[in-house]
Design an enzyme around this catalytic site. Structure first.
Site, PDB file in Angstrom:
ATOM      1  N   SER A 145     199.529  81.189  86.712  1.00 23.22           N
ATOM      2  CA  SER A 145     200.742  81.943  86.405  1.00 23.22           C
ATOM      3  C   SER A 145     201.923  81.190  86.995  1.00 23.22           C
ATOM      4  O   SER A 145     201.768  80.466  87.988  1.00 23.22           O
ATOM      5  CB  SER A 145     200.674  83.334  87.034  1.00 23.22           C
ATOM      6  OG  SER A 145     201.923  83.997  86.939  1.00 23.22           O
ATOM      7  N   TYR A 157     198.909  89.675  93.371  1.00 20.59           N
ATOM      8  CA  TYR A 157     198.818  88.838  92.162  1.00 20.59           C
ATOM      9  C   TYR A 157     199.240  87.401  92.478  1.00 20.59           C
ATOM     10  O   TYR A 157     198.542  86.441  92.155  1.00 20.59           O
ATOM     11  CB  TYR A 157     199.707  89.438  91.077  1.00 20.59           C
ATOM     12  CG  TYR A 157     199.673  88.693  89.765  1.00 20.59           C
ATOM     13  CD1 TYR A 157     198.591  88.828  88.893  1.00 20.59           C
ATOM     14  CD2 TYR A 157     200.708  87.849  89.379  1.00 20.59           C
ATOM     15  CE1 TYR A 157     198.550  88.148  87.692  1.00 20.59           C
ATOM     16  CE2 TYR A 157     200.681  87.169  88.176  1.00 20.59           C
ATOM     17  CZ  TYR A 157     199.601  87.320  87.333  1.00 20.59           C
ATOM     18  OH  TYR A 157     199.552  86.646  86.149  1.00 20.59           O
TER      19      TYR A 157
HETATM   20  N1  LIG Z   1     201.327  87.732  79.941  1.00 19.18           N
HETATM   21  C1  LIG Z   1     201.969  87.029  80.839  1.00 19.18           C
HETATM   22  O1  LIG Z   1     203.199  86.993  80.862  1.00 19.18           O
HETATM   23  C2  LIG Z   1     201.206  86.203  81.850  1.00 19.18           C
HETATM   24  C3  LIG Z   1     201.960  85.382  82.693  1.00 19.18           C
HETATM   25  C4  LIG Z   1     201.295  84.582  83.608  1.00 19.18           C
HETATM   26  C5  LIG Z   1     199.925  84.597  83.673  1.00 19.18           C
HETATM   27  N2  LIG Z   1     199.217  85.423  82.858  1.00 19.18           N
HETATM   28  C6  LIG Z   1     197.760  85.376  82.982  1.00 19.18           C
HETATM   29  O2  LIG Z   1     197.175  85.136  81.716  1.00 19.18           O
HETATM   30  C7  LIG Z   1     195.885  85.753  81.650  1.00 19.18           C
HETATM   31  C8  LIG Z   1     195.808  86.612  80.408  1.00 19.18           C
HETATM   32  O3  LIG Z   1     196.827  87.590  80.475  1.00 19.18           O
HETATM   33  P1  LIG Z   1     197.306  88.471  79.229  1.00 19.18           P
HETATM   34  O4  LIG Z   1     198.778  88.522  79.306  1.00 19.18           O
HETATM   35  O5  LIG Z   1     196.635  88.039  77.989  1.00 19.18           O
HETATM   36  O6  LIG Z   1     196.752  89.892  79.730  1.00 19.18           O
HETATM   37  P2  LIG Z   1     196.167  91.152  78.975  1.00 19.18           P
HETATM   38  O7  LIG Z   1     196.257  92.261  79.960  1.00 19.18           O
HETATM   39  O8  LIG Z   1     196.810  91.338  77.645  1.00 19.18           O
HETATM   40  O9  LIG Z   1     194.646  90.752  78.742  1.00 19.18           O
HETATM   41  C9  LIG Z   1     193.761  90.609  79.809  1.00 19.18           C
HETATM   42  C10 LIG Z   1     192.339  90.796  79.326  1.00 19.18           C
HETATM   43  O10 LIG Z   1     191.489  90.668  80.476  1.00 19.18           O
HETATM   44  C11 LIG Z   1     190.505  91.685  80.409  1.00 19.18           C
HETATM   45  N3  LIG Z   1     189.979  91.990  81.743  1.00 19.18           N
HETATM   46  C12 LIG Z   1     190.583  92.679  82.728  1.00 19.18           C
HETATM   47  N4  LIG Z   1     189.749  92.798  83.777  1.00 19.18           N
HETATM   48  C13 LIG Z   1     188.605  92.151  83.440  1.00 19.18           C
HETATM   49  C14 LIG Z   1     187.371  91.922  84.089  1.00 19.18           C
HETATM   50  N5  LIG Z   1     187.127  92.410  85.314  1.00 19.18           N
HETATM   51  N6  LIG Z   1     186.419  91.204  83.444  1.00 19.18           N
HETATM   52  C15 LIG Z   1     186.647  90.750  82.204  1.00 19.18           C
HETATM   53  N7  LIG Z   1     187.776  90.948  81.512  1.00 19.18           N
HETATM   54  C16 LIG Z   1     188.750  91.648  82.138  1.00 19.18           C
HETATM   55  C17 LIG Z   1     191.228  92.880  79.784  1.00 19.18           C
HETATM   56  O11 LIG Z   1     190.299  93.822  79.249  1.00 19.18           O
HETATM   57  C18 LIG Z   1     192.088  92.198  78.739  1.00 19.18           C
HETATM   58  O12 LIG Z   1     191.417  92.071  77.506  1.00 19.18           O
HETATM   59  C19 LIG Z   1     195.728  86.531  82.958  1.00 19.18           C
HETATM   60  O13 LIG Z   1     194.978  85.756  83.872  1.00 19.18           O
HETATM   61  C20 LIG Z   1     197.150  86.676  83.454  1.00 19.18           C
HETATM   62  O14 LIG Z   1     197.223  86.815  84.857  1.00 19.18           O
HETATM   63  C21 LIG Z   1     199.819  86.227  81.955  1.00 19.18           C
END
Ligand SMILES: NC(=O)c1ccc[n+]([C@@H]2O[C@H](COP(=O)([O-])OP(=O)(O)OC[C@H]3O[C@@H](n4cnc5c(N)ncnc54)[C@H](O)[C@@H]3O)[C@@H](O)[C@H]2O)c1
Length: 267
Positions: A145, A157
């Site tokens: 992130s 986080y």
């Molecule tokens: N969206 C953003 O702006 C952003 C920014 C920086 C980093 N990220 C990172 O990108 C990655 C994906 O994020 P996203 O935005 O697609 O999030 P999201 O919340 O849309 O999707 C996350 C997915 O992870 C699954 N999940 C949660 N806990 C779990 C577990 N214990 N085991 C298996 N699956 C699990 C959820 O069911 C969901 O389908 C994450 O690691 C997040 O920290 C996202």
């Protein structure tokens, strides 16, 4: 579903993606399928997302398996199935992650532990379970992130994503001799359900600090992840790649620059 981008150097690869029921994980699975990979999409959700189920016309092969990344026995079971089904794993994307917006001074121990269990321990368990099935040329991609590169107030986080950087560099070093690469991608503000819960004021602040002056799309992260899984990145190991519109590169300086520019316009 719009047709996902297809990248070269991925056809026939067996790739596991965690947290693939929606958001960036689903976008990563779809790009890989469009590129001809065999994708094992996993998530804590019991059922495959509709977009994955309707991806049959893409050249790759899709499988869906329920997996909680904190469940060590679940990883062992997945490894055993992968071993008997394919005999190898060519790629692992540790994408599953959860946010938690508590600040230092108020974070509860349980919340801290839960965030670390999913965001860091889950990735470590995945690497330990699947790396015995990896050969030279395999690639691990961790999803960090922009918070892993600065002091975002979400202390659990932010700290968990900094820890994931450590895991990435150790794995890149330890597995390098086996020809297995490990890299980390740092998304900025990407439009997914995770960010739908973010306060509007945070979106405004983020845009004011992002040189491209827009949020990102899951597909824009997925394309970089796919590149790191492909043979096109064969000499990239231990790298950290922000996909954030320049947010972390600018490190807040855009805000200062815009203030100066605007003040010069009015004087
Ligand atoms: N969206 C953003 O702006 C952003 C920014 C920086 C980093 N990220 C990172 O990108 C990655 C994906 O994020 P996203 O935005 O697609 O999030 P999201 O919340 O849309 O999707 C996350 C997915 O992870 C699954 N999940 C949660 N806990 C779990 C577990 N214990 N085991 C298996 N699956 C699990 C959820 O069911 C969901 O389908 C994450 O690691 C997040 O920290 C996202």
């Amino acid at each position: 579903m719009t047709t996902p981008l297809a990248l070269p150097g991925l056809a026939g690869k067996v790739v596991v993606v965690t947290g693939a029921a929606r958001g960036q994980g689903l976008a990563e699975a779809l790009v890989l399928l469009a590129s001809g990979a065999t994708v094992i999409a996993t998530d804590i959700a019991p059922d495959a997302p509709a977009d994955l189920a309707s991806s049959a016309d893409l050249p790759g092969l899709a499988h869906y398996r329920q997996l909680d990344v904190t469940d060590e026995a679940g990883w062992t079971e997945l490894a055993s199935w992968l071993g008997s089904e394919f005999g190898r794993v060519d790629g692992l994307v540790n994408n599953a992650g959860i946010p938690f917006r508590g600040r230092i001074g108020e974070i509860a121990r349980d919340d801290w532990d839960r965030v670390f269990a999913i965001n860091v321990t889950g990735a470590m368990l995945g690497i330990q379970a699947l790396s015995p099935l990896m050969n030279a040329g395999a690639s691990i991609v961790n999803i960090g992130s922009s918070a892993a590169l600065n002091a975002h107030h979400t202390v659990a986080y932010t700290s968990s994503k900094w820890a994931l950087r450590g895991l990435t560099h150790v794995t890149a070093t330890e597995f390098g001799a086996r020809g297995i690469r490990t890299n980390i991608v740092h998304p900025g503000y990407i439009e997914t359900e995770m960010m739908a819960a973010a306060p509007a004021i945070m979106t405004d602040a983020q845009l004011a600090l992002t040189p491209l002056e827009r949020t990102g799309q899951p597909e824009e992260v997925a394309a970089v992840v796919a590149f790191l899984l492909s043979d096109a990145s064969a000499y990239v190991n231990g790298a950290e790649i922000p996909v954030d519109g320049g947010f972390t590169s600018s490190a807040g300086v855009k805000y200062m620059s815009d203030i100066i520019k605007n003040s010069q316009k009015t004087t």
